[in-house]
Design a protein around this motif. Structure first.
Motif, PDB file in Angstrom:
ATOM      1  N   UNK A 143      31.916  57.909  40.532  1.00  0.00           N
ATOM      2  CA  UNK A 143      32.165  57.176  39.290  1.00  0.00           C
ATOM      3  C   UNK A 143      32.932  55.902  39.629  1.00  0.00           C
ATOM      4  N   UNK A 144      33.151  55.055  38.635  1.00  0.00           N
ATOM      5  CA  UNK A 144      33.966  53.848  38.845  1.00  0.00           C
ATOM      6  C   UNK A 144      35.390  54.252  39.223  1.00  0.00           C
ATOM      7  N   UNK A 145      35.850  55.364  38.671  1.00  0.00           N
ATOM      8  CA  UNK A 145      37.187  55.872  39.022  1.00  0.00           C
ATOM      9  C   UNK A 145      37.235  56.300  40.491  1.00  0.00           C
ATOM     10  N   UNK A 193      39.375  66.096  37.991  1.00  0.00           N
ATOM     11  CA  UNK A 193      38.292  65.191  37.600  1.00  0.00           C
ATOM     12  C   UNK A 193      37.277  65.011  38.729  1.00  0.00           C
ATOM     13  N   UNK A 194      37.751  64.891  39.961  1.00  0.00           N
ATOM     14  CA  UNK A 194      36.794  64.690  41.072  1.00  0.00           C
ATOM     15  C   UNK A 194      35.840  65.879  41.181  1.00  0.00           C
ATOM     16  N   UNK A 195      36.278  67.048  40.720  1.00  0.00           N
ATOM     17  CA  UNK A 195      35.422  68.237  40.761  1.00  0.00           C
ATOM     18  C   UNK A 195      34.776  68.528  39.417  1.00  0.00           C
ATOM     19  N   UNK A 196      34.647  67.489  38.592  1.00  0.00           N
ATOM     20  CA  UNK A 196      33.800  67.631  37.418  1.00  0.00           C
ATOM     21  C   UNK A 196      34.472  67.873  36.086  1.00  0.00           C
ATOM     22  N   UNK A 197      35.777  67.965  36.063  1.00  0.00           N
ATOM     23  CA  UNK A 197      36.458  68.181  34.783  1.00  0.00           C
ATOM     24  C   UNK A 197      35.974  67.127  33.787  1.00  0.00           C
ATOM     25  N   UNK A 198      35.626  67.558  32.565  1.00  0.00           N
ATOM     26  CA  UNK A 198      34.978  66.642  31.623  1.00  0.00           C
ATOM     27  C   UNK A 198      35.997  65.812  30.838  1.00  0.00           C
ATOM     28  N   UNK A 199      36.726  64.996  31.540  1.00  0.00           N
ATOM     29  CA  UNK A 199      37.611  64.025  30.895  1.00  0.00           C
ATOM     30  C   UNK A 199      37.833  62.865  31.857  1.00  0.00           C
ATOM     31  N   UNK A 200      38.364  61.779  31.315  1.00  0.00           N
ATOM     32  CA  UNK A 200      38.680  60.626  32.159  1.00  0.00           C
ATOM     33  C   UNK A 200      40.204  60.493  32.223  1.00  0.00           C
ATOM     34  N   UNK A 201      40.659  59.499  32.956  1.00  0.00           N
ATOM     35  CA  UNK A 201      42.084  59.217  33.015  1.00  0.00           C
ATOM     36  C   UNK A 201      42.266  57.731  33.269  1.00  0.00           C
ATOM     37  N   UNK A 258      43.439  48.822  34.180  1.00  0.00           N
ATOM     38  CA  UNK A 258      42.869  50.169  34.139  1.00  0.00           C
ATOM     39  C   UNK A 258      41.643  50.255  35.037  1.00  0.00           C
ATOM     40  N   UNK A 259      41.521  51.287  35.829  1.00  0.00           N
ATOM     41  CA  UNK A 259      42.520  52.328  36.062  1.00  0.00           C
ATOM     42  C   UNK A 259      43.599  51.842  37.020  1.00  0.00           C
ATOM     43  N   UNK A 285      44.049  73.073  30.502  1.00  0.00           N
ATOM     44  CA  UNK A 285      42.593  72.960  30.670  1.00  0.00           C
ATOM     45  C   UNK A 285      42.242  72.498  32.085  1.00  0.00           C
TER      46      UNK A 285
END
Lengths: 51, 196
Positions: free
Chosen positions: B17-19, B42-50, B106-107, B161
């Motif tokens: 991703x861009x992140x 998140x790197x392992x797929x957690x469905x949220x951004x930061x 950001x980020x 979560x």
């Protein structure tokens, strides 16, 4: 307006439990599908916030 | 995705991703670090951004910090807190400082010096993540779970979560005695019951 705080608290708790069930569902999806598959879906979410 | 606990290595073939690209570009400037907190989920797929990524770095003297500062600033990044390295060095002893790509807050990378036992543990027990011919170093999964549960104690459900996602993804390969010890040490037995 009559606010039923007890019911609101119960609903919040129920929603949280349902969210945890979805997280279990999604983690299982990540485990059982290719990295390309799940990361393309996740990237829609992440990239939409950053680009 | 394949996790090799004995090698402390995870192989990942995700589409970056861009992140991810931001994290890879920044971490490639560092000699020694560990990524912790939200990004590990998140790197392992957690469905949220930061909007920020937490990074721990071993303590260093000012000369080393200044060399790193120069490298960061000549690589398309900037410090969001100050443009003066002496000030940044004083700040980072007190609180986190943030770096982002120039002109794009950001980020951003939340840069912290290792201070406490939890951070020290995360650094000493880090895992290597290999993806797209890149390498990133992340906190141990067991500590990530326990630590996120500890943060979740204050009522932030997002942290619970995050812990749940890592637990469900890797539960067959976790070091359970180590996880239970960390759960005990961080006093999060009640929170652990929520995610089991």
């Amino acid at each position: 307006m009559k606010i039923n705080n007890k019911k609101i608290a119960q609903d919040i708790e129920k929603d949280f439990k349902e969210r945890l069930e979805f997280i279990k569902f999604w983690a299982n999806y990540v485990k059982t599908h290719s990295d390309k598959d799940w990361s393309e879906q996740q990237n829609l979410l992440i990239n939409s916030q950053l680009i | 995705m394949e996790y090799y606990p004995e090698k402390k290595e995870i192989k990942l073939n995700r589409v970056p991703s861009e992140l991810d690209k931001f994290v890879i570009d920044f971490c490639n400037l560092l000699d020694s670090y560990v990524l912790v907190s939200g990004y590990v989920s998140i790197i392992f797929g957690r469905s949220r951004a930061t909007e920020d990524v937490d990074l721990l770095i071993p303590k260093m003297n000012f000369d080393s910090f200044k060399n790193l500062w120069k490298k960061i600033h000549s690589s398309g990044f900037e410090c969001l807190n100050t443009s003066i390295p002496e000030d940044a060095f004083e700040m980072v002893k007190e609180h986190n400082i943030r770096f982002s790509r120039i002109g794009k807050p950001l980020p951003n990378m939340e840069f912290k010096l290792i201070e406490d036992e939890i951070q020290e543990y995360s650094f000493k027990n880090k895992l290597k993540v290999l993806f797209n011919k890149q390498t990133l170093y992340i906190s141990s999964l067991e500590m990530q779970i326990a630590y996120k549960l500890m943060l979740g104690r204050s009522g932030n459900k997002k942290d619970i979560e995050d812990a749940k996602h890592i637990y469900e993804l890797f539960k067959e390969k976790l070091n359970n005695p180590e996880l239970l010890k960390l759960i005990e040490d961080l006093d999060v037995k009640k929170e652990f019951k929520l995610i089991k």
